[in-house]
Design an enzyme around this catalytic site. Structure first.
Site, PDB file in Angstrom:
ATOM      1  N   CYS A 195       0.882  -1.304   0.011  1.00 16.01           N
ATOM      2  CA  CYS A 195       0.056   0.007   0.069  1.00 16.01           C
ATOM      3  C   CYS A 195       0.836   1.290  -0.064  1.00 16.01           C
ATOM      4  O   CYS A 195       0.450   2.206  -0.470  1.00 16.01           O
ATOM      5  CB  CYS A 195      -1.156   0.227   1.099  1.00 16.01           C
ATOM      6  SG  CYS A 195       0.112  -0.216   2.925  1.00 16.01           S
TER       7      CYS A 195
ATOM      8  N   HIS B 263      -1.896   0.549   7.142  1.00 14.11           N
ATOM      9  CA  HIS B 263      -2.538   0.657   6.110  1.00 14.11           C
ATOM     10  C   HIS B 263      -2.037   2.199   5.610  1.00 14.11           C
ATOM     11  O   HIS B 263      -1.637   2.998   6.542  1.00 14.11           O
ATOM     12  CB  HIS B 263      -4.025   0.598   6.024  1.00 14.11           C
ATOM     13  CG  HIS B 263      -4.755   0.867   4.897  1.00 14.11           C
ATOM     14  ND1 HIS B 263      -4.382  -0.088   3.620  1.00 14.11           N
ATOM     15  CD2 HIS B 263      -5.772   1.551   4.433  1.00 14.11           C
ATOM     16  CE1 HIS B 263      -5.129   0.087   2.662  1.00 14.11           C
ATOM     17  NE2 HIS B 263      -6.015   0.861   2.870  1.00 14.11           N
TER      18      HIS B 263
ATOM     19  N   ASP C 240      -8.323   5.739  -1.349  1.00 17.63           N
ATOM     20  CA  ASP C 240      -7.999   4.416  -0.934  1.00 17.63           C
ATOM     21  C   ASP C 240      -8.068   3.288  -1.720  1.00 17.63           C
ATOM     22  O   ASP C 240      -9.136   3.075  -2.066  1.00 17.63           O
ATOM     23  CB  ASP C 240      -8.721   4.076   0.441  1.00 17.63           C
ATOM     24  CG  ASP C 240      -8.306   2.810   1.144  1.00 17.63           C
ATOM     25  OD1 ASP C 240      -7.441   1.962   0.582  1.00 17.63           O
ATOM     26  OD2 ASP C 240      -8.905   2.513   2.203  1.00 17.63           O
TER      27      ASP C 240
END
Length: 231
Positions: free
Chosen positions: A34, A90, A108
């Site tokens: 990520c 994250h 996201d």
């Protein structure tokens, strides 16, 4: 970025001109990477005119805590109906709208919420901020100004190898990201933080976001207030 037991989806790169037509498939995405996905997203948002060319209206946000147990909802990697999952950390991108009339936006790539979502929607639905969490699951946020992140972030992906040197998840096909000063790996500096790193929100903290390469650390209740102070 790792989870308990889930996989994410692969996406391809495509060209686009407006957030109204943007889709996650327009952006590079490698499951479990990520931080690199957001690095590439920030660069592309600037290059297509969806953000300032230098990324000055973008902020990279690491979500984690001391226990490395971060509950999120509406995550595509989840096997549950509500998209619930626990990550070790994250990373998302928050875009500050400079017109002062609309909410900051959250990009996201791993969420099934609208892309992008308003910050208030993301806090309400992805973070489920109304829920009371046990201390080990309380989320904290390292916010880094994107221009600094693009200059100084580096990862040789060592964190995604097991004790035998095998990949835990297959890495991106492009070469690893190194910082402009030659650093080959500093991901740990971005993902190691918790309650003890949180400071009171004020003008000094806002000013620091534009000078500190590792940004500032906020708790959940400070997130919207902090972005409301950025001009």
């Amino acid at each position: 970025m790792e989870q308990q037991s889930a996989t994410t989806l692969e996406f391809r790169i495509a060209s686009t001109v407006s957030s109204r037509s943007l889709d996650v498939s327009d952006f590079m995405h490698t499951p479990c990477y990520c931080e690199e996905n957001v690095y590439q997203l920030c660069k592309k948002l600037g290059s297509i005119g969806e953000a300032d060319a230098d990324g000055s209206d973008l902020f990279v946000v690491f979500i984690s805590n001391d226990s490395k147990k971060v509950p999120l909802w509406h995550q595509k990697a989840s096997k549950q109906v509500d998209g619930f999952i626990i990550w070790d950390y994250h990373v998302v991108c928050i875009q500050k709208n400079v017109d002062g009339k609309t909410s900051s936006r959250v990009w996201d790539l791993d969420s099934d919420l609208p892309f992008p979502s308003s910050l208030s929607q993301y806090i309400s639905e992805a973070l489920q901020s109304s829920l009371q969490l046990y201390p080990e699951f309380r989320r904290f946020f390292r916010v880094v100004h994107a221009p600094l992140f693009l200059r100084f972030f580096a990862s040789d992906r060592r964190h995604m190898k097991d004790s035998l040197g095998e990949w835990i998840a297959q890495p991106p096909t492009y070469v690893p990201i190194f910082s402009e000063d030659g650093t080959v790996h500093n991901l740990d500096e971005y993902i190691k933080f918790g309650e003890g790193d949180v400071r009171n929100v004020g003008r000094d903290l806002v000013d620091k976001i534009f000078s500190g390469k590792y940004g500032v650390v906020l708790n959940e209740s400070q997130l919207e207030e902090f972005f409301s102070l950025i001009h």
